[in-house]
Design an enzyme around this catalytic site. Structure first.
Site, PDB file in Angstrom:
ATOM      1  N   ALA A   1       6.911  -0.391  -4.693  1.00 44.42           N
ATOM      2  CA  ALA A   1       6.161   0.849  -4.448  1.00 44.42           C
ATOM      3  C   ALA A   1       5.602   1.369  -5.763  1.00 44.42           C
ATOM      4  CB  ALA A   1       7.060   1.902  -3.800  1.00 44.42           C
ATOM      5  N   ASP A   2       4.597   2.191  -5.639  1.00 36.41           N
ATOM      6  CA  ASP A   2       4.053   2.896  -6.798  1.00 36.41           C
ATOM      7  C   ASP A   2       3.587   4.268  -6.326  1.00 36.41           C
ATOM      8  OD1 ASP A   2       3.139   2.461  -9.752  1.00 36.41           O
ATOM      9  OD2 ASP A   2       1.504   3.530  -8.758  1.00 36.41           O
ATOM     10  N   THR A   3       3.988   5.303  -7.041  1.00 33.27           N
ATOM     11  CA  THR A   3       3.660   6.669  -6.644  1.00 33.27           C
ATOM     12  C   THR A   3       2.846   7.347  -7.732  1.00 33.27           C
ATOM     13  OG1 THR A   3       5.684   6.862  -5.319  1.00 33.27           O
ATOM     14  CG2 THR A   3       4.609   8.913  -5.981  1.00 33.27           C
TER      15      THR A   3
END
Length: 208
Positions: free
Chosen positions: A76-78
């Site tokens: 994931a990347d936020t």
């Protein structure tokens, strides 16, 4: 009637060192290993924020899947977006204070890209959430920064910690704001042939 799909052991790897993402996988009962991916997180020219987050999540998943083809790799990347600008992790306390001042009393967008990969197959998607801060005084911002919580988080805040006191409203997936859009991620796993089953395993219809 067909047989019930078998519950099979599958090696799950989280391609992130984020404690929040580890906690969320533990919350839903998934035993997993942590192998952070080292990818260039620079934005590409003319790349939209959502495309940026999705690309990085996919790059992380594919990088670790290439090294561990037997594993179901989750990544994931936020990012935090305000006025079209991407706010990443603060460089220092002054930068964190600047970010929080900019977000004070306003609504911004949290975009979490998620990806799942196994072997040579990978799928990705994004979740977008509107988050509104209450108005913050300079003293409140300084005190929050001194807790240290903002320093390793996109946008310089964490909704699950002290940051819960400054978030007035969210419209969308709370867990995506924490850093992992769980339902969207599990849908990607299903596209790879692994469906989540309570209490924290995967079913693979092909193995039934």
């Amino acid at each position: 009637m067909g047989e019930r799909p078998a519950t099979v052991p599958v090696r799950v790897v989280l391609a992130s060192g984020s404690p929040r993402r580890r906690d969320l996988l533990t919350l839903i009962g998934l035993r997993h290993e942590v192998i952070p991916a080292d990818v260039d997180e620079s934005a590409h020219d003319a790349e939209s924020p959502s495309a940026h987050a999705e690309r990085l999540a996919l790059a992380k998943a594919e990088a670790i899947a290439a090294l561990h083809p037997d594993a179901l790799v989750l990544a994931a990347d936020t990012i935090v977006v305000v006025d079209g600008d991407i706010l990443g992790k603060p460089r220092d306390e002054a930068h964190a204070r600047q970010m929080l001042s900019r977000l004070s009393g306003r609504t911004h967008t949290v975009i979490t890209g998620v990806a799942a990969a196994r072997g040579g197959e990978a799928h990705s998607d994004v979740e977008q959430v509107a988050v509104t801060f209450r108005p913050l005084s300079e003293e409140e911002i300084a005190n929050y920064v001194r807790t240290g919580e903002p320093m390793d988080k996109a946008g310089a805040y964490g909704i699950q910690g002290y940051g819960a006191t400054i978030v007035e409203r969210i419209d969308g997936d709370y867990f995506a704001v924490m850093g992992l859009a769980i339902v969207r991620l599990l849908r990607l796993c299903a596209r790879l042939g692994y469906s989540y089953a309570f209490p924290g395993t995967f079913r693979a219809a092909s193995d039934a």
